[in-house]
Design a protein around this motif. Structure first.
Motif, PDB file in Angstrom:
ATOM      1  N   PHE A 168       0.844  -1.189   0.000  1.00 16.97           N
ATOM      2  CA  PHE A 168       0.000   0.000   0.000  1.00 16.97           C
ATOM      3  C   PHE A 168       0.883   1.244   0.000  1.00 16.97           C
ATOM      4  O   PHE A 168       1.773   1.386   0.841  1.00 16.97           O
ATOM      5  CB  PHE A 168      -0.896   0.046   1.234  1.00 16.97           C
ATOM      6  N   ARG A 169       0.646   2.140  -0.948  1.00 15.73           N
ATOM      7  CA  ARG A 169       1.239   3.476  -0.922  1.00 15.73           C
ATOM      8  C   ARG A 169       0.152   4.383  -0.379  1.00 15.73           C
ATOM      9  O   ARG A 169      -0.915   4.517  -0.984  1.00 15.73           O
ATOM     10  CB  ARG A 169       1.680   3.906  -2.324  1.00 15.73           C
ATOM     11  N   CYS A 170       0.375   5.007   0.766  1.00 13.81           N
ATOM     12  CA  CYS A 170      -0.672   5.727   1.472  1.00 13.81           C
ATOM     13  C   CYS A 170      -0.527   7.227   1.293  1.00 13.81           C
ATOM     14  O   CYS A 170       0.447   7.831   1.751  1.00 13.81           O
ATOM     15  CB  CYS A 170      -0.660   5.337   2.945  1.00 13.81           C
ATOM     16  N   ASP A 171      -1.492   7.816   0.615  1.00 13.16           N
ATOM     17  CA  ASP A 171      -1.483   9.228   0.260  1.00 13.16           C
ATOM     18  C   ASP A 171      -1.580  10.096   1.513  1.00 13.16           C
ATOM     19  O   ASP A 171      -2.347   9.795   2.437  1.00 13.16           O
ATOM     20  CB  ASP A 171      -2.664   9.504  -0.672  1.00 13.16           C
ATOM     21  N   VAL A 172      -0.825  11.190   1.532  1.00 11.86           N
ATOM     22  CA  VAL A 172      -0.743  12.102   2.682  1.00 11.86           C
ATOM     23  C   VAL A 172      -0.919  11.360   4.009  1.00 11.86           C
ATOM     24  O   VAL A 172      -1.695  11.765   4.878  1.00 11.86           O
ATOM     25  CB  VAL A 172      -1.711  13.301   2.574  1.00 11.86           C
ATOM     26  N   ALA A 173      -0.183  10.291   4.163  1.00 10.64           N
ATOM     27  CA  ALA A 173      -0.301   9.440   5.352  1.00 10.64           C
ATOM     28  C   ALA A 173      -0.147  10.191   6.668  1.00 10.64           C
ATOM     29  O   ALA A 173      -0.818   9.851   7.649  1.00 10.64           O
ATOM     30  CB  ALA A 173       0.720   8.303   5.272  1.00 10.64           C
ATOM     31  N   PRO A 193       0.751 -11.075   6.116  1.00 10.12           N
ATOM     32  CA  PRO A 193       1.748 -10.520   7.040  1.00 10.12           C
ATOM     33  C   PRO A 193       2.882  -9.743   6.384  1.00 10.12           C
ATOM     34  O   PRO A 193       3.544  -8.958   7.047  1.00 10.12           O
ATOM     35  CB  PRO A 193       2.276 -11.755   7.770  1.00 10.12           C
ATOM     36  N   ASN A 194       3.123  -9.954   5.111  1.00  8.71           N
ATOM     37  CA  ASN A 194       4.289  -9.322   4.468  1.00  8.71           C
ATOM     38  C   ASN A 194       3.911  -8.150   3.564  1.00  8.71           C
ATOM     39  O   ASN A 194       4.671  -7.777   2.671  1.00  8.71           O
ATOM     40  CB  ASN A 194       5.075 -10.355   3.666  1.00  8.71           C
ATOM     41  N   ILE A 195       2.763  -7.547   3.790  1.00  6.80           N
ATOM     42  CA  ILE A 195       2.384  -6.347   3.046  1.00  6.80           C
ATOM     43  C   ILE A 195       3.424  -5.248   3.288  1.00  6.80           C
ATOM     44  O   ILE A 195       3.867  -5.033   4.412  1.00  6.80           O
ATOM     45  CB  ILE A 195       0.992  -5.846   3.499  1.00  6.80           C
ATOM     46  N   VAL A 196       3.806  -4.546   2.223  1.00  4.74           N
ATOM     47  CA  VAL A 196       4.760  -3.440   2.330  1.00  4.74           C
ATOM     48  C   VAL A 196       3.974  -2.129   2.426  1.00  4.74           C
ATOM     49  O   VAL A 196       3.084  -1.868   1.619  1.00  4.74           O
ATOM     50  CB  VAL A 196       5.713  -3.414   1.126  1.00  4.74           C
ATOM     51  N   TRP A 197       4.344  -1.306   3.413  1.00  6.39           N
ATOM     52  CA  TRP A 197       3.654  -0.041   3.660  1.00  6.39           C
ATOM     53  C   TRP A 197       4.573   1.130   3.315  1.00  6.39           C
ATOM     54  O   TRP A 197       5.627   1.298   3.913  1.00  6.39           O
ATOM     55  CB  TRP A 197       3.233   0.060   5.123  1.00  6.39           C
ATOM     56  N   LEU A 198       4.157   1.946   2.343  1.00  2.00           N
ATOM     57  CA  LEU A 198       4.884   3.132   1.910  1.00  2.00           C
ATOM     58  C   LEU A 198       4.072   4.378   2.248  1.00  2.00           C
ATOM     59  O   LEU A 198       2.919   4.493   1.830  1.00  2.00           O
ATOM     60  CB  LEU A 198       5.151   3.071   0.404  1.00  2.00           C
ATOM     61  N   ALA A 199       4.668   5.298   2.986  1.00  2.00           N
ATOM     62  CA  ALA A 199       3.983   6.536   3.360  1.00  2.00           C
ATOM     63  C   ALA A 199       4.425   7.689   2.484  1.00  2.00           C
ATOM     64  O   ALA A 199       5.627   7.920   2.312  1.00  2.00           O
ATOM     65  CB  ALA A 199       4.273   6.879   4.826  1.00  2.00           C
ATOM     66  N   GLU A 200       3.456   8.410   1.933  1.00  2.00           N
ATOM     67  CA  GLU A 200       3.775   9.690   1.326  1.00  2.00           C
ATOM     68  C   GLU A 200       3.918  10.681   2.487  1.00  2.00           C
ATOM     69  O   GLU A 200       2.965  11.345   2.879  1.00  2.00           O
ATOM     70  CB  GLU A 200       2.686  10.166   0.355  1.00  2.00           C
ATOM     71  N   SER A 201       5.116  10.728   3.039  1.00  2.00           N
ATOM     72  CA  SER A 201       5.371  11.659   4.132  1.00  2.00           C
ATOM     73  C   SER A 201       5.563  13.057   3.559  1.00  2.00           C
ATOM     74  O   SER A 201       5.529  13.251   2.339  1.00  2.00           O
ATOM     75  CB  SER A 201       6.584  11.199   4.944  1.00  2.00           C
ATOM     76  N   THR A 202       5.789  14.045   4.429  1.00  2.00           N
ATOM     77  CA  THR A 202       5.782  15.414   3.936  1.00  2.00           C
ATOM     78  C   THR A 202       6.890  16.242   4.556  1.00  2.00           C
ATOM     79  O   THR A 202       7.625  15.769   5.419  1.00  2.00           O
ATOM     80  CB  THR A 202       4.408  16.067   4.207  1.00  2.00           C
ATOM     81  N   GLY A 203       7.022  17.465   4.100  1.00  2.00           N
ATOM     82  CA  GLY A 203       8.103  18.341   4.531  1.00  2.00           C
ATOM     83  C   GLY A 203       7.757  19.179   5.753  1.00  2.00           C
ATOM     84  O   GLY A 203       6.603  19.259   6.184  1.00  2.00           O
ATOM     85  N   GLY A 204       8.778  19.830   6.303  1.00  3.76           N
ATOM     86  CA  GLY A 204       8.635  20.557   7.555  1.00  3.76           C
ATOM     87  C   GLY A 204       7.667  21.716   7.514  1.00  3.76           C
ATOM     88  O   GLY A 204       6.894  21.927   8.455  1.00  3.76           O
ATOM     89  N   ASP A 205       7.677  22.505   6.442  1.00  2.00           N
ATOM     90  CA  ASP A 205       6.793  23.665   6.373  1.00  2.00           C
ATOM     91  C   ASP A 205       5.327  23.245   6.389  1.00  2.00           C
ATOM     92  O   ASP A 205       4.491  23.899   7.025  1.00  2.00           O
ATOM     93  CB  ASP A 205       7.088  24.478   5.108  1.00  2.00           C
TER      94      ASP A 205
END
Length: 432
Positions: A168-173, A193-205
């Protein structure tokens, strides 16, 4: 970071596909014909941008954003059927790849099934009107995770997809509360059990802006507790400031080196030069040799790699998210062989678990050094295609460039750089 995340995920190459624009037909079925070519790049995961029906209320453009989802549990009929989706997953698996889908849990469209059935699941202002933390996202309605009944619906949806997909690639996680993601990861693991989790993380501002409004948003340090991989948006502003000439390469390199100290030892960043939200790499780097150096540099850094469909052919136009905008596959650029070779190198233990250090030199040249035991591997990239001299502790002699297979000479601990990327390791030493 998730305690059980394996650093082997640093080996991953993820290929991002916007189904609607990828082929002339724009369907799941049509994508299948391109799978062998995508696999040949070294691809491990194909990530599909959202393939769900798009809302019509307050839609942007003629077709609307795929991130304005009308029904989480349906497939956009213009792209195919649920059976087509299952068949595509099977074909991806037969090619030896895995499938990752986009999960958009911060918001839905403004005419979504969920909004009609459960308006209490959504953020409202004091007047009872829909409220968005980000006012620019005028085509969506934001969800309210203080309602735990929403958690049950969302996790049940994830479990349905987990029977078919591998990640799963998770939008604005970060805008979805971390406790939800922790619970979702736990429950989904019961299905796969082996699902890969990808976070669309974000920047400091952006984090600072959302927190100033009194809402939850996770930093990368927090998001790694639930996710295996995260974007490298924590250094995105620094990167763009360097490209704009507002800061030096040495300052940018300091920020990259700091990631190793900021995050857990098994952290995994998804390195990318472009994605569906940002301009194409070849637009950023019109000079082809610059593009080659930046592509190699990005893929040589510690972490997983993202290739956005068309990047391998140097496409310059960023496809519209709101209208039909088919990719033009006919260009004079082809970085496929280099991307494949960089992926091959990324499988080696020294790049997966070796110690990594970046060093800047004059003329915008950067060196990335991996070491493990007595082994060393270094990559040198001329980010503005300049010539220069790079100091190294590798023994004098002639080495083979692992990227081009040409000879590289080390004399008095110095390598002469002529604008081309160089990757050498101690094991490739030849007698003079």
């Amino acid at each position: 970071m998730a305690d059980d995340t394996s650093t082997d995920l640093r080996k991953l190459q993820i290929y991002s596909v916007f189904v609607r624009n990828h082929t002339q037909a724009g369907t799941l079925k049509a994508l299948e014909a391109d799978l062998p070519r995508i696999k040949a790049l070294g691809t491990d995961f194909i990530w599909l941008l959202p393939i769900n029906p798009v809302g019509e209320v307050d839609r942007k453009g003629k077709l609307g954003s795929p991130y304005s989802i009308k029904d989480y549990r349906k497939i956009d009929p213009a792209q195919g059927t649920w059976d087509d989706f299952i068949h595509l997953a099977e074909q991806i698996h037969r090619q030896g790849m895995k499938l990752m889908i986009d999960i958009v849990y911060n918001h839905t469209s403004r005419d979504s099934v969920l909004l009609k059935q459960h308006p209490e699941y959504f953020l409202h202002d004091e007047q009872g009107k829909l409220f968005n933390k980000n006012p620019e996202w005028s085509d969506v309605a934001e969800l309210d995770y203080s309602n735990h009944d929403l958690w049950n619906y969302q996790i049940e949806t994830l479990k349905q997809y987990a029977k078919i997909v591998d990640g799963f690639r998770c939008d604005v996680a970060p805008q979805v509360p971390l406790p939800f993601w922790l619970e979702a990861r736990k429950e989904v693991a019961e299905v796969k059990p082996n699902i890969v989790w990808l976070a669309e993380s974000t920047g400091g501002d952006y984090i600072r802006d959302i927190r100033s409004k009194g809402f939850w948003i996770s930093s990368d340090g927090e998001i790694y507790r639930a996710f295996d991989l995260a974007y490298d948006y924590d250094i995105d502003q620094d990167w763009h400031e360097y490209l704009a000439g507002k800061t030096s390469l040495s300052e940018y390199v300091k920020v990259l080196n700091r990631q190793d100290l900021t995050f857990p030892a098994n952290y995994i960043k998804m390195r990318n030069l472009e994605n569906h939200d940002h301009e194409r790499a070849h637009e950023l780097f019109p000079n082809l040799n610059d593009l080659i150096n930046w592509t190699a540099f990005s893929e040589f850094q510690k972490g997983a790699t993202l290739v956005y469909a068309g990047q391998e052919f140097g496409l310059k136009e960023t496809p519209s998210l709101f209208d039909a905008d088919k990719l033009n596959w006919h260009t004079s650029v082809d970085l496929s062989k280099m991307i494949k070779r960089m992926h091959e190198l990324s499988q080696d233990e020294i790049q997966v678990n070796g110690s990594c250090q970046l060093t800047s030199f004059e003329n915008d040249i950067v060196k990335v050094s991996f070491s493990k035991g007595n082994s060393k591997r270094i990559g040198i990239f001329s980010l503005k295609s300049n010539n220069g001299r790079v100091k190294t502790t590798i023994k004098d002699g002639e080495y083979m460039n692992l990227l081009s297979h040409e000879t590289v000479d080390v004399t008095n601990g110095v390598i002469q750089i002529a604008g081309e990327p160089v990757i050498i390791e101690t094991g490739s030493l030849h007698k003079k």
